[in-house]
Write an enzyme that holds these catalytic residues in place. Structure first.
Site, mmCIF file in Angstrom:
data_model
loop_
_atom_site.group_PDB
_atom_site.id
_atom_site.type_symbol
_atom_site.label_atom_id
_atom_site.label_comp_id
_atom_site.label_asym_id
_atom_site.label_seq_id
_atom_site.Cartn_x
_atom_site.Cartn_y
_atom_site.Cartn_z
ATOM 1 N N CYS A 288 0.802 -1.223 0.000
ATOM 2 C CA CYS A 288 0.000 0.000 0.000
ATOM 3 C C CYS A 288 0.840 1.280 0.000
ATOM 4 C CB CYS A 288 -0.906 -0.013 1.215
ATOM 5 S SG CYS A 288 0.015 -0.367 2.720
ATOM 6 N N GLU A 387 -4.959 3.228 -7.688
ATOM 7 C CA GLU A 387 -4.022 2.234 -7.172
ATOM 8 C C GLU A 387 -4.067 1.022 -8.099
ATOM 9 O OE1 GLU A 387 -5.202 0.296 -3.485
ATOM 10 O OE2 GLU A 387 -3.210 0.716 -2.687
HETATM 11 P P1 NAD Z 1 -10.344 -5.726 0.544
HETATM 12 O O1 NAD Z 1 -10.831 -4.427 1.030
HETATM 13 O O2 NAD Z 1 -11.037 -6.365 -0.578
HETATM 14 O O3 NAD Z 1 -10.366 -6.812 1.727
HETATM 15 C C1 NAD Z 1 -9.653 -6.641 2.933
HETATM 16 C C2 NAD Z 1 -10.304 -7.480 4.011
HETATM 17 O O4 NAD Z 1 -11.582 -6.935 4.310
HETATM 18 C C3 NAD Z 1 -10.569 -8.927 3.626
HETATM 19 O O5 NAD Z 1 -10.423 -9.753 4.765
HETATM 20 C C4 NAD Z 1 -12.015 -8.899 3.170
HETATM 21 O O6 NAD Z 1 -12.651 -10.149 3.262
HETATM 22 C C5 NAD Z 1 -12.608 -7.891 4.118
HETATM 23 N N1 NAD Z 1 -13.738 -7.131 3.598
HETATM 24 C C6 NAD Z 1 -13.974 -6.749 2.327
HETATM 25 N N2 NAD Z 1 -15.096 -6.010 2.268
HETATM 26 C C7 NAD Z 1 -15.563 -5.903 3.541
HETATM 27 C C8 NAD Z 1 -16.696 -5.266 4.127
HETATM 28 N N3 NAD Z 1 -17.564 -4.561 3.409
HETATM 29 N N4 NAD Z 1 -16.866 -5.364 5.471
HETATM 30 C C9 NAD Z 1 -15.977 -6.048 6.232
HETATM 31 N N5 NAD Z 1 -14.911 -6.690 5.720
HETATM 32 C C10 NAD Z 1 -14.696 -6.617 4.391
HETATM 33 O O7 NAD Z 1 -8.786 -5.511 0.240
HETATM 34 P P2 NAD Z 1 -7.752 -6.547 -0.392
HETATM 35 O O8 NAD Z 1 -8.015 -6.629 -1.845
HETATM 36 O O9 NAD Z 1 -7.738 -7.786 0.420
HETATM 37 O O10 NAD Z 1 -6.366 -5.769 -0.126
HETATM 38 C C11 NAD Z 1 -5.833 -4.838 -0.984
HETATM 39 C C12 NAD Z 1 -6.133 -3.433 -0.524
HETATM 40 O O11 NAD Z 1 -5.661 -3.235 0.806
HETATM 41 C C13 NAD Z 1 -5.416 -2.394 -1.348
HETATM 42 O O12 NAD Z 1 -6.289 -1.329 -1.642
HETATM 43 C C14 NAD Z 1 -4.297 -1.908 -0.449
HETATM 44 O O13 NAD Z 1 -3.818 -0.635 -0.713
HETATM 45 C C15 NAD Z 1 -4.918 -2.012 0.880
HETATM 46 N N6 NAD Z 1 -3.880 -2.111 1.916
HETATM 47 C C16 NAD Z 1 -3.674 -1.042 2.754
HETATM 48 C C17 NAD Z 1 -2.662 -1.086 3.707
HETATM 49 C C18 NAD Z 1 -2.408 0.054 4.643
HETATM 50 O O14 NAD Z 1 -1.751 -0.146 5.674
HETATM 51 N N7 NAD Z 1 -2.891 1.248 4.377
HETATM 52 C C19 NAD Z 1 -1.881 -2.218 3.818
HETATM 53 C C20 NAD Z 1 -2.107 -3.279 2.953
HETATM 54 C C21 NAD Z 1 -3.133 -3.215 2.014
#
Ligand code: NAD
Length: 482
Positions: A288, A387
């Protein structure tokens, strides 16, 4: 490798899941099924919340232990996490394509480091401070554990991001339900093994995999959950923030980023290129905070493009488990489609690919994509604003330093960033002007002693450092008359 689980870790026991459904886990490098776990549903989340609630509300339990006793338990847990660290790194790399040389550090070493760090912090930080009242008497200001925490984590750094939440939450005296991403669940089950072997009281840590929109949403809205700690996409973060807002539930959000790497005109590119790799393409670009928008001065634009093109073209792309691999596959077929769509969009927006842009010809299995550099990118282009979350960098021209700062800040995101210069003092002055939560001069590393988090659409709140402990504490003032 075949990791098969048919039970869930809830309330300190391996219990039968409510549903027969499973999550099949696939290797990003080989596309082979490497494991299977039960797919949690709302009833499993209910059981986990009930267990965490019981553990938290126990009048002589975890949340009431003196900090020293909890610190000892965290250090003991760290020993068991260490025991599994090599296997954890392999599981993570197999699942999400992270080069194992990186996984060993971030997924293998970092979790126990965080447990020991927060154990030390709670030993050293009094939970109660007596302040002379400004009226008369004294006020005891107490930091009490907040309650039951739902820790919802993504797939890109599944273990370190879990411990960004778990370590301070446990240190504070909270109990936790971990909801891993379906792409990376196998490592979460090793974590459960470690919790069991370390003998943490039942219900202090529970693991419930499942869909974000069902189990995740259920946890977020559950009356028994006192706080949500989420890392993931900005879209999901926004939905969770709305739900928590309605419930007035505290929430920490670590979301997406599109950070700028500002190259100043005095930079020694040759010296900087090595660290630029880890600050731009770490974990196949699925990080990220990395600087995916490279801002280069007019006067040195071609030189910067040539240096990045040469660096990207030289990177060794291959199986994530090969220790020599620098770029592994991206985590899922869906993710590769999305990256390829961005590459196609970049071409239509007039940007020029200087290397990459294709699937590697010699790798016919796995979700590989070549490290890709786009030159002549306008900061308003989709590939500069959205992103991409893959091994794709955009290089953007700037006129002067003010222009560089303006472009860096012209983003809905504000997570990380870097400044590259021969004069670190000057680099710091530029870094101060960038709207971001965490930025580096001539390099970037996640320092577990320093707060990390985003501004604007990159999130709310901070993790890591002492600041990462406070969101798991409730502050209470107790007035004591003279
Ligand atoms: P995602 O948002 O699809 O999912 C993340 C987690 O949330 C998963 O466990 C998923 O099952 C859960 N989830 C999804 N929708 C939800 C909802 N409506 N309610 C509750 N839980 C929900 O993200 P991803 O594709 O797994 O990860 C990639 C994203 O994460 C990228 O956008 C990246 O930039 C971000 N990220 C941010 C950081 C940071 O520290 N800022 C670090 C790593 C990743």
């Amino acid at each position: 490798m075949w990791c098969f689980y048919d039970k869930l870790f809830i309330g300190g026991e391996w219990v039968r899941p409510a549903s027969q459904e499973t999550i099949r886990v696939v290797s990003a490098s080989t596309e082979e099924v490497i494991g299977s776990v039960p797919k949690g549903v709302a009833a499993d989340a209910d059981a986990a919340v009930a267990a965490a609630r019981r553990a938290f509300d126990d009048p002589t339990g975890w949340s009431t232990w003196p900090p020293e006793r909890r610190a000892d338990a965290l250090v003991r847990l760290a020993e068991y996490i260490d025991k599994y660290s090599a296997s954890t790194a392999i599981r993570v790399s197999s699942q999400n394509g992270m080069p194992v040389s990186i996984g060993k550090l971030t997924e293998g070493v970092m979790p126990a480091t965080l447990l020991r760090y927060y154990a030390g912090l709670i030993r050293d930080t009094p939970v109660e401070e007596h302040r002379p009242s400004l009226v008369s008497g004294t006020t005891a200001v107490r930091r009490e554990p907040l309650g039951v925490v739902a820790a919802i984590v993504p797939w890109n750094f599944p273990q370190s991001l879990t411990f960004f939440k778990l370590a301070p939450a446990l240190a504070a005296g909270c109990t936790v339900i971990i909801k891993p991403s379906s792409e990376t669940v196998l490592d979460a089950f090793l974590l459960a093994d470690a919790v069991e072997e370390a003998g943490l009281p039942p219900g202090v840590v529970n693991v419930v995999p499942g869909d974000g929109r069902t189990v995740g949403t259920h946890l977020v809205q559950h009356a028994g959950v006192d706080k949500v700690a989420f890392t993931g996409s900005t879209d999901a973060g926004r939905t969770i923030a709305e739900q928590c807002g309605r419930l007035l539930k505290p929430v920490t959000l670590e979301l997406g980023g599109k950070s700028a790497g500002i190259i100043l005109d005095d930079v020694d590119l040759h010296r900087s290129m090595r660290s630029m790799f880890s600050s731009t393409l770490l974990n196949n670009g699925q990080t990220c905070f990395i600087s995916t928008r490279i801002l280069a001065p007019e006067s040195r634009y071609d030189e910067v493009v040539d240096a990045f093109t040469a660096m990207a073209a030289r990177l060794r792309v291959g199986d994530a488990l090969d220790p020599r691999t620098q770029i592994g596959p991206v985590a899922t077929a869906r993710q590769r489609h999305s990256i390829e769509a961005h590459i196609a969009q970049g071409k239509t927006e007039g940007a020029r690919i200087t290397t990459g842009g294709q699937r590697p010809q010699d790798l016919d299995r796995g979700w590989f994509i070549e490290p890709t550099i786009f030159a002549d990118v306008d900061n308003q282009a989709t590939i500069a604003q959205e992103e991409i979350f893959g091994p794709v960098l955009t290089i953007i021209r700037y006129r002067d330093e003010d222009d560089a700062v303006r472009i860096a800040n012209d983003s809905v995101y504000g997570l990380g960033g870097t400044v590259w210069t021969a004069d670190p003092e000057h680099g710091l002055a530029v870094a101060r002007r960038v709207h971001a939560g965490a930025i580096g001069v001539n390099g970037f590393t996640l320092d577990h002693g320093a707060p990390f988090g985003g501004v604007k659409s990159s999130g709310l709140g901070r993790e890591l450092g002492p600041e990462g402990l406070y969101p798991y504490q409730q502050i209470k003032s107790v007035y004591l008359p003279a």
